[in-house]
Write an enzyme that holds these catalytic residues in place. Structure first.
Site, mmCIF file in Angstrom:
data_model
loop_
_atom_site.group_PDB
_atom_site.id
_atom_site.type_symbol
_atom_site.label_atom_id
_atom_site.label_comp_id
_atom_site.label_asym_id
_atom_site.label_seq_id
_atom_site.Cartn_x
_atom_site.Cartn_y
_atom_site.Cartn_z
ATOM 1 N N GLU A 170 0.841 -1.202 0.000
ATOM 2 C CA GLU A 170 0.000 0.000 0.000
ATOM 3 C C GLU A 170 0.872 1.246 0.000
ATOM 4 O O GLU A 170 1.761 1.391 0.838
ATOM 5 C CB GLU A 170 -0.934 0.006 1.209
ATOM 6 C CG GLU A 170 -1.692 1.299 1.433
ATOM 7 C CD GLU A 170 -2.519 1.735 0.230
ATOM 8 O OE1 GLU A 170 -2.421 2.917 -0.153
ATOM 9 O OE2 GLU A 170 -3.256 0.898 -0.340
ATOM 10 N N GLY B 209 -17.075 11.439 -12.609
ATOM 11 C CA GLY B 209 -16.702 10.049 -12.774
ATOM 12 C C GLY B 209 -15.286 9.761 -12.310
ATOM 13 O O GLY B 209 -14.590 10.625 -11.770
ATOM 14 N N LYS C 282 -19.689 10.811 4.948
ATOM 15 C CA LYS C 282 -20.826 10.553 5.831
ATOM 16 C C LYS C 282 -20.705 11.344 7.132
ATOM 17 O O LYS C 282 -21.719 11.774 7.702
ATOM 18 C CB LYS C 282 -20.934 9.046 6.136
ATOM 19 C CG LYS C 282 -21.038 8.172 4.890
ATOM 20 C CD LYS C 282 -22.067 8.678 3.905
ATOM 21 C CE LYS C 282 -21.896 8.065 2.536
ATOM 22 N NZ LYS C 282 -20.800 8.622 1.746
ATOM 23 N N ILE D 70 -9.361 4.960 -0.816
ATOM 24 C CA ILE D 70 -10.142 6.175 -1.025
ATOM 25 C C ILE D 70 -11.410 6.149 -0.186
ATOM 26 O O ILE D 70 -11.790 7.147 0.426
ATOM 27 C CB ILE D 70 -10.503 6.331 -2.518
ATOM 28 C CG1 ILE D 70 -9.233 6.602 -3.338
ATOM 29 C CG2 ILE D 70 -11.507 7.454 -2.729
ATOM 30 C CD1 ILE D 70 -8.534 7.892 -2.982
ATOM 31 N N ILE E 234 -21.514 11.066 -5.824
ATOM 32 C CA ILE E 234 -20.556 12.026 -5.277
ATOM 33 C C ILE E 234 -21.089 13.451 -5.400
ATOM 34 O O ILE E 234 -21.081 14.228 -4.436
ATOM 35 C CB ILE E 234 -19.193 11.896 -5.985
ATOM 36 C CG1 ILE E 234 -18.572 10.533 -5.679
ATOM 37 C CG2 ILE E 234 -18.248 13.008 -5.544
ATOM 38 C CD1 ILE E 234 -17.295 10.256 -6.463
ATOM 39 N N GLU F 281 -25.930 18.803 -14.595
ATOM 40 C CA GLU F 281 -25.836 17.442 -15.101
ATOM 41 C C GLU F 281 -26.011 17.451 -16.623
ATOM 42 O O GLU F 281 -26.935 18.087 -17.144
ATOM 43 C CB GLU F 281 -26.913 16.555 -14.462
ATOM 44 C CG GLU F 281 -27.054 15.161 -15.034
ATOM 45 C CD GLU F 281 -25.774 14.350 -14.953
ATOM 46 O OE1 GLU F 281 -25.315 13.874 -16.007
ATOM 47 O OE2 GLU F 281 -25.235 14.207 -13.836
ATOM 48 N N HIS G 203 -43.941 -2.533 13.798
ATOM 49 C CA HIS G 203 -44.650 -1.253 13.820
ATOM 50 C C HIS G 203 -44.337 -0.523 15.122
ATOM 51 O O HIS G 203 -44.295 -1.152 16.183
ATOM 52 C CB HIS G 203 -46.162 -1.489 13.718
ATOM 53 C CG HIS G 203 -46.981 -0.250 13.877
ATOM 54 N ND1 HIS G 203 -47.163 0.656 12.853
ATOM 55 C CD2 HIS G 203 -47.653 0.250 14.960
ATOM 56 C CE1 HIS G 203 -47.920 1.649 13.292
ATOM 57 N NE2 HIS G 203 -48.239 1.419 14.568
#
Length: 470
Positions: free
Chosen positions: A35, A276, A52, A42, A190, A209, A449
């Site tokens: 590594e 991307g 997050k 990533i 992302i 977009e 429930h």
């Protein structure tokens, strides 16, 4: 002298690589990891986990500014943006350290540096050269090599990140200050997650977009709900867009955007390019092998084997879907196949996808359109979260659960969800799809429930004209 010959060498220590090493150690195989940067790859260091942590902070900020809806009052609400970013980095650091501990506990040596395939010896072992800069720091060999080097952000001409005004995901994760005006180019996972984070922290956000709709891989109905929600939150959304050349000053960026026959110039403080990824296939020594590379990704068979005997590729470097959980599953499958165990190839239509924007989006299997294109006659069930008691109690009534069934056999072909915590719920449908359950078993399943997950049951019932609460 430290060990240099192994059963398996894993090049890359991300969610594919380190999981492959841990599973190999469990099976009694000698294994090493090479590594070059940070264990966890990533995902853990610059993707899944730190985003997050940031998104959680932005959710809290949103709730603090929505307190009257819950009967609370607070004055002078503020935040320390540097502390928000620092917490995100601390979470990543803790998990990266945890992976190092797991590998050490499993007695898996980690070689720091870049791995490059060397010659194939007569005894069938493959050399792997570990190098830092131009110096070879170790020469290893193994019967099997697993390539798990991941991917990086795609750079488009004219949109190259400069580290200051134009950001990739890396710069977007560690900003020094909150930009007042932000342009996000690309509305995949992302792009939409960053758009959500910065908007909920107070930035003026424009999301652009080139496709006709945002979240283009999701079900069309889910995409439409997401766009409506984003616009309600104050995010300006432009689809079917064509971008012109960026113009920079010392502190801002101007971008001409053409859409709907009109061109407008958007002026912002920062731009995030989320268009991307490309596979990290360079400098791996592939030119000395039979390995085939297609559009920066290594071509593999269903068991992650490349065209070169005893060399495998897993995770992002092996192509879509570019998901950490897919990489980890491939890692286990690949190692178990090497160990001689019976394994089953991964069905891409049974891999869940999750996007943690607000509202969250989750899905598995065929969209309604893709199912029809594949020749299925379908039954579709829908249930809005506005009719769910728990969602209403939480103050999160926005969203929809949608199911797609094979009308002939009752097989669950796909499930698509948008709303609060749907990323935690999608696994129920994943299990159903992986276990080849039909509507009969799902209808007979008792859901607790009050939970938002009851909407999953209602969406199944709705496909068979049996929804009780809508």
């Amino acid at each position: 002298m430290s060990q240099t010959n192994f059963d398996i060498i894993v090049v890359g220590g991300g969610p594919g690589g380190y999981v492959a090493a841990l599973r190999a150690a469990q099976l009694g195989l000698s294994v090493a990891v090479v590594e070059a940067n940070h264990l966890g790859g990533i995902c853990l260091n610059w993707g899944c986990i730190p985003t997050k942590a940031l998104l959680r902070a932005s959710e809290i900020n949103h709730l603090l500014h929505d307190l009257p809806a819950y009967g609370f009052k607070a004055d002078n609400i503020s935040f320390d943006f540097k502390a928000v970013v620092a917490r995100s980095r601390a979470v990543s650091g803790k998990l990266s350290g945890g992976i190092a501990h797991l590998l050490k506990k499993a007695k898996v040596p980690v070689f720091n540096g870049f791995g490059k395939l060397g010659e194939l010896a007569k005894d069938g072992t493959r050399k792997v050269l570990v190098h830092e800069k131009d110096a070879v720091t170790a020469t290893l060999s193994a019967r099997h090599v697993i390539l798990a080097t991941g991917a990086r952000a795609r750079k488009l001409p004219g949109l190259e990140p400069d580290g200051k005004l134009v950001w990739s995901y890396r710069e977007a994760l560690v900003p020094e200050e909150l930009p007042a005006r932000l342009l996000v180019i690309g509305s995949g996972a992302i792009g939409t997650e960053f758009a959500s984070f910065y908007r909920n922290m107070g930035s003026e956000v424009t999301l652009v977009e080139v496709a006709p709709r945002i979240l283009p891989v999701e079900d069309e109905e889910i995409s439409a709900i997401a766009q409506k929600s984003f616009e309600k939150q104050g995010i300006k959304v432009i689809t079917s867009a064509k971008l012109g050349a960026l113009s920079k000053t010392a502190s801002e960026v101007s971008v001409p955007v053409e859409a709907g026959g009109k061109t407008q110039t958007i002026v912002v403080d920062r731009v995030i390019s989320a268009v991307g990824i490309v596979g990290n296939v360079e400098n791996l020594g592939l030119e000395n092998t039979k390995i085939v590379v297609d559009r920066t990704h290594i071509v593999t068979d269903s068991l992650c084997r490349t065209a070169e005997p005893s060399i495998y590729a897993i995770g992002d470097i092996a192509g879509a879907p570019w998901l950490a959980h897919k990489a980890s599953h491939e890692a286990v499958m690949c190692v178990e196949a090497i160990a001689g165990k019976t394994v089953h190839a991964i069905d891409p239509t049974k891999i869940p996808g999750c996007t943690y924007c607000r509202p969250q989006v989750a899905s598995v299997g065929y969209t309604e359109a893709k199912a029809k294109e594949a020749g299925y006659k379908v039954r579709v069930g829908k249930f809005p979260l506005a009719a769910n008691g728990k969602a209403l109690a939480m103050g999160e009534p926005e969203g929809l659960i949608k199911t797609v069934f094979d009308a002939k056999t009752g097989e669950l072909l796909g499930a698509h969800m948008i709303g609060a915590e749907v990323t935690e719920m999608i696994q129920g449908y994943v299990i159903a799809r992986s276990s080849e359950l039909t509507e009969a078993e799902l209808i007979e399943t008792i859901f607790p429930h009050p939970t938002i997950s009851e909407s999953m049951h209602e969406a199944v019932l709705a496909a068979y004209d049996g929804a009780l609460h809508f």
